[in-house]
Every structure is written in C-alpha cells, then in structure tokens.
Motif scaffolding. Structure first.
Motif, mmCIF file in Angstrom:
data_model
loop_
_atom_site.group_PDB
_atom_site.id
_atom_site.type_symbol
_atom_site.label_atom_id
_atom_site.label_comp_id
_atom_site.label_asym_id
_atom_site.label_seq_id
_atom_site.Cartn_x
_atom_site.Cartn_y
_atom_site.Cartn_z
ATOM 1 N N CYS A 54 0.857 -1.276 -0.042
ATOM 2 C CA CYS A 54 -0.050 -0.106 0.096
ATOM 3 C C CYS A 54 0.996 1.327 0.154
ATOM 4 C CB CYS A 54 -0.918 -0.050 1.382
ATOM 5 S SG CYS A 54 -1.969 -1.387 1.235
ATOM 6 N N THR A 87 -0.969 -6.980 4.928
ATOM 7 C CA THR A 87 -1.401 -8.202 4.306
ATOM 8 C C THR A 87 -0.110 -9.097 4.507
ATOM 9 O OG1 THR A 87 -0.295 -7.126 2.249
ATOM 10 C CG2 THR A 87 -2.725 -7.111 2.574
ATOM 11 N N ASP A 123 -2.907 0.652 7.024
ATOM 12 C CA ASP A 123 -3.716 0.766 8.338
ATOM 13 C C ASP A 123 -2.689 1.407 9.611
ATOM 14 O OD1 ASP A 123 -5.481 -0.377 6.668
ATOM 15 O OD2 ASP A 123 -5.918 -1.963 8.265
ATOM 16 N N HIS A 193 -3.707 2.251 -0.716
ATOM 17 C CA HIS A 193 -4.118 1.407 0.072
ATOM 18 C C HIS A 193 -5.656 1.072 -0.092
ATOM 19 C CE1 HIS A 193 -6.365 4.899 1.894
ATOM 20 N NE2 HIS A 193 -5.316 5.628 1.793
HETATM 21 FE FE1 FES Z 1 -2.954 -1.732 3.182
HETATM 22 FE FE2 FES Z 1 -5.685 -2.475 3.421
HETATM 23 S S1 FES Z 1 -4.053 -3.584 3.307
HETATM 24 S S2 FES Z 1 -4.638 -0.620 3.458
#
Ligand code: FES
Length: 571
Positions: A54, A87, A123, A193
């Motif tokens: 992301c 992830t 996140d 993301h």
């Molecule tokens: Fe990185 Fe959802 S996996 S924001």
C-alpha cells in the motif's frame, strides 16, 4: 522562530570538531555548505517498503514533498522507519504498532529535525507515525498515500470488503478457485491502500479531521496526479509551520478529537479508529475515553454511502467532494474554529466545499442510514467497554438474545467451525476468546469470524459474533469487538461457556452475559489463563506492558510526550 534558534542548529550550527562531524558526513551525499546555514531541516518520515504494498509508491511521493520543502526554503532529509504492511506481517501488524511508534519517536528526537512530514498509508502506518510524532511534538504534517482505484471484476466494482464475500462464496461452492485468482489482480489494479472506508481510509480521514493535514488529503486516489500536488504543497507548508512553531499540541486539542469522533461516525469509519484515536490522544496528553467516543458518536447518522457500510468506493468519495463536504454538512455538530495544519480553521477549509454527488455524501436532513457508524457497549460481559459498528450490522440482530457457542482461541475456532456436528444455528452467538492484546498477542483482525459452512449453505449471512479481538475496517456484520478486559486478563469473557445465554442490545448499548453473579464468581475462582506467554524479546515486552483495548492498547510506559530535547549531548 528565527533561523538561529532552529533545533537543527544545535547540530549544524556548531563550530569546531562537533560541527565538523555533523556537517562533514552529510556532505558525502553531495550537500552544499549553505544548506546547513539556518534552513529549517525537514524530516520526511517514510514508511516506503516493498513489503508494505500500500506504501510502495512513497519514494515518488517523498520526491514531491522534497520539491515543496526546497521551494519554501527548507532542507529536506528523508529517513525510513519501520513499515507495517497489513497483508504480509504475521501474526498481526497491530502487534508492532507500538514498536513502530517508538522507532518514529526516537528517530525524530535523536536527529537534527525542525519539522517532520509523515508519509502514511496502510492501516498501522498512520497511527504509529502520529503516536511517535506526538511524543516529540515538533511541527508535523501528515501526507497520506491515497486509496487505490476502484477494482473491477466481471463488470462489477469491487474492493477489499468483497474478500469476505468471495471467501464465503468459495466455501459455499458459488465461486471457483480460478475465479478467485482472477479477482486478485482485478481488485488491486493500482498503487495505494484499500479502496473502501477500511482502516487506512479511516485513518486518512482521522488525520484530516484532526487538522494534521492539508484539506482533501484523505480521499485523493494514489494514482491521481493531484496526490503529488498535495504532497508538494505539504512540503512547502511544513517549512512555514516550523517558522510559526505550530506543533501537534497546538492542533490536537480536545475539541479536535471530538471533531474526529463525530466525523468518523458520519463516514462509517473502521472500529480500529477507536483504539488508534485513544492511543494518539494519550500521547498528546488528552484523556480521551470510550465514554467520549459514545457521547460524541451517539447522535451522528451515517452520511457517507461507502463500503463496507454502503455502496461506493474512495474514488467516488473524492469525486463527490471528499471529506470537506462531509465536514460542511456537519457544520453544526463540529468545533469549527479548531486550527489546522495550514494555519486556517476547519471551517475556513471546508466553507467552499461543493458536493458533486449527493448519493455518495448525504447531509444531516437526509442521511444514508440513521444508525451511527460506531457504538460503545457496556455490560457485565465487557466491564470496560466493547464496540460495534451499527452501520455495518444487520438490523434484525441489533437486539438479540442467543445461546453462546464458545471457541477458546482462534485455533479452536478453525478446528471446529465447519464440523457438521457443531451445535449451532443462526440464532446462536459465536464467542471467540484469547484474541486480545495480551492473549493472541497483538489483537488481530479475526473478530468477524466466518460463519459455519453448514449455515452459509442455508443462506445465513450474518450472526452475532463477540470477541476481544479487532475486525478489519473492510469487514462487516453484527460483530462485537474490543471486549475489555480481555479473556487473557480474566475478564468475564474468559468465563463464558457454550450454552450460556448472551443478550446484545445495540439500541440500549448493552452486552450482558445472562449468568448469575454467584455462578460467575465460582467460575472466576477456578479460572486459569490459557494463552501463550513469550519468554524473550519485543513480544515479551509487549505482553508485559500493553494496555487494554479501552485505553488504546499502547504500552503503559509510552503514554505522554517527552518533548524534543535530547537529554545527553556527548560530542
Ligand atoms: Fe494496506 Fe488495506 S492492506 S490498507
């Protein structure tokens, strides 16, 4: 602030041996002498990593920030910090949020920085960076990486929330493994993301609501060239913030936190917002509690029609006008005079916002859903609180009493959930223990545990689920999370047995285990913790010091701010 009084001059402004050492080794990067003569030094705190997909475009974004810093007369220096990719990291990125925040805090304080730009995306990279920066409190601005473009699969828009649907479809035989593989590339087709109002987008909205970013930061897609423009402007602005000495503690007032809570309820933000916001508040010295979350969320309806609570994606949100439109719609419910990173008030930033799609962003007179985006529960099953996202729950389960089916830990759940002999039906309440901060450890996003296969095949789409864990911001369902105290700490959750009755009433905000006090006292006396305790390293430190979910799951020794002074100066 005069250039001579810049913090960085404590390094680069020195004469003699010390000054020589501080400057000479920097000059091996080809930096000319005048850069060290009183220009504000701006750190670009970068969570770039190929292990954090992301944030994989962040080096390019950092170049845009640098252009802005240089244009405004600053001296940019990019540095890496621990990057947490949701992830790939096992067992859960949340286990390392506090560690990353320590890296950020110590890296900022220990180096000759006058201001810092935080490059945040996936996140945990937002809360960890903001928490660390708050504990130093030098001028700080956040630049988010932006969401991916909306996914497209078999002619339909898709996003991360569809993972749960796909997983259930594969388990029920409605989707093949081959189709699932094709969907992977269709979902993640650009940099950025998650493209829904998951935790990353929630965090981007949180920092904009708090006033830590330039306006419109939250929603510009990562692939949109305007994301780079915002990064460049942010680079220029941080130089001015240093001159104005505008610090996080000036921006992050109690009113700013209340604004963030209200806006989060209106956009249907992730339940993870609760934990991260409380942790940030406690770093900057604001005693924010779950009660504050409850009071400020309770009467806010859902205005944003975004997945997982609604239909649209972050790209649509940006084209509809983004967060400034939500703020404008909520003007009467906000502390509109809070100061923000650009030196203007929140109101000045949103006053000219225009809504371009009132199906994506509604107003208070015509909300998308009457249910608020967040509710805090109390009761004997969660003495210190628990949270649920009513906007992503099923209306027929909002007031529900059912028989508990207990899983002692996540391994027990996986071993038994699809056992045809498991006594469970759609009225049951699934209870998962030992997935809290200490118990797992790290409080993973497993709270929206999958429904038993035999019930999926009957067409059951939702059940009440309760745990001391978290849920992905992209998840949905009638899922009670963050039960505190957690099972591993001997909370009532630890005492629940299969067959007990549990009453959830989201309207009354209660969660009760319908077992009498005498029986609970007996169970408590016989209870022993069953989680694994780490015997060395960071994980042991974490288990010994992590606080419970209602306190933000930060380490007890990290609460507060130590300022930017370096305590010893040995050169
Ligand atoms: Fe990185 Fe959802 S996996 S924001």
């Amino acid at each position: 602030m005069s250039n001579a009084s810049l913090r960085s001059q404590g390094w680069f402004g020195r004469t003699g041996k010390d000054g020589f050492i501080y400057r000479a080794w920097m000059k091996n990067q080809g930096i000319p002498d005048e850069e060290f003569r009183g220009k504000p030094v701006i750190g670009i705190c970068n969570t770039w990593s190929e292990l954090t997909p992301c944030n994989a475009h962040f080096r390019e974004l950092a170049e845009s920030v640098k252009k802005g810093v240089i244009a405004a007369g600053g001296f940019p220096l990019e540095f890496p910090v621990m990057s947490l990719g949701e992830t790939l990291i096992k067992p859960t990125a949340m286990l390392y949020r506090n560690l990353a925040s320590m890296d950020v805090e110590e890296s900022i304080r220990a180096n000759p920085l006058d201001g810092v730009v935080l490059l945040c995306g996936c996140d945990k990279t937002t809360p960890s960076l903001v928490m660390g920066a708050c504990s130093v409190d030098i001028p700080t601005i956040v630049v988010s990486g932006g969401p991916m473009l909306t996914g497209r699969y078999e002619g339909k828009n898709i996003g991360t929330s569809d993972i749960w649907r796909f997983a259930d479809a594969v388990r029920s035989g409605d989707m093949s493994q081959e189709q699932l593989t094709v969907a992977e590339a269709c979902m993640c087709r650009s940099r950025g993301h998650c493209a829904v109002m998951g935790t990353a987008s929630t965090m981007a909205c949180m920092v904009e609501s708090l006033g830590l970013t330039l306006p419109s930061n939250a929603a510009i897609p990562a692939a949109d060239s305007r994301r780079k423009v915002l990064a460049q402007y942010s680079g220029s602005r941080i130089v001015e913030m240093v001159k104005e000495d505008l610090k996080p503690s000036d921006i992050l007032t109690r009113e700013a936190f209340e604004n963030a809570i209200r806006i989060n309820a209106a956009i249907g933000g992730s339940t993870n917002f609760v934990i991260h916001l409380i942790a940030i508040a406690r770093r900057i010295g604001i005693d924010l509690t779950l009660e504050d979350l409850h009071i400020n969320s309770a009467d806010i309806p859902l205005l944003a029609n975004l997945q997982p609570s609604g239909q649209y994606f972050m790209e649509d949100f940006y084209y509809a006008g983004g967060l400034p439109v939500v703020m404008k719609a909520m003007h009467d419910r906000l502390h509109a005079d809070c100061i923000t990173a650009n030196g203007k008030t929140l109101k000045e930033n949103y006053k000219d916002a225009t809504s371009y799609n009132d199906d994506v962003i509604r107003d208070l007179s015509n909300p998308f859903k009457k249910e608020t985006g967040l509710a805090v529960l109390k009761g004997n099953l969660c003495e210190n609180g628990a949270v649920i996202k009513p906007s992503a729950a099923s209306s027929h389960l909002m007031r529900h009493t059912g028989r508990a089916v207990v899983f002692e830990n996540i391994e027990d759940y996986h071993a038994r959930v699809d056992d045809p002999a498991l006594e469970i039906d759609e009225t049951s309440v699934m209870v998962l223990k030992n997935v809290g901060p200490v118990g797992y450890p790290g409080m993973p996003e497993v709270g929206n545990m999958g429904i038993p296969k035999k019930l999926l095949e009957k067409g059951v789409k939702d059940m009440v689920r309760i745990s001391d864990g978290r849920m992905s911001g992209t998840g949905f369902g009638t899922v009670v999370l963050h039960v505190s105290p957690e099972a591993a700490k001997g909370g009532t959750l630890a005492l629940v047995k299969t067959g007990d009755m549990i009453a959830l009433d989201v309207y009354d905000r209660t969660l009760q285990l319908l077992v009498d006090d005498e029986e609970l006292a007996k169970r408590k006396a016989a209870w022993k913790p069953s989680h694994i305790e780490a015997t060395r390293g960071y994980v042991q430190l974490y288990q010994q010091h992590v606080e419970q979910a209602h306190l933000g799951a930060d380490m007890d020794f990290l609460k507060g701010c130590s300022g930017s002074k370096v305590t010893r100066d040995s050169h």
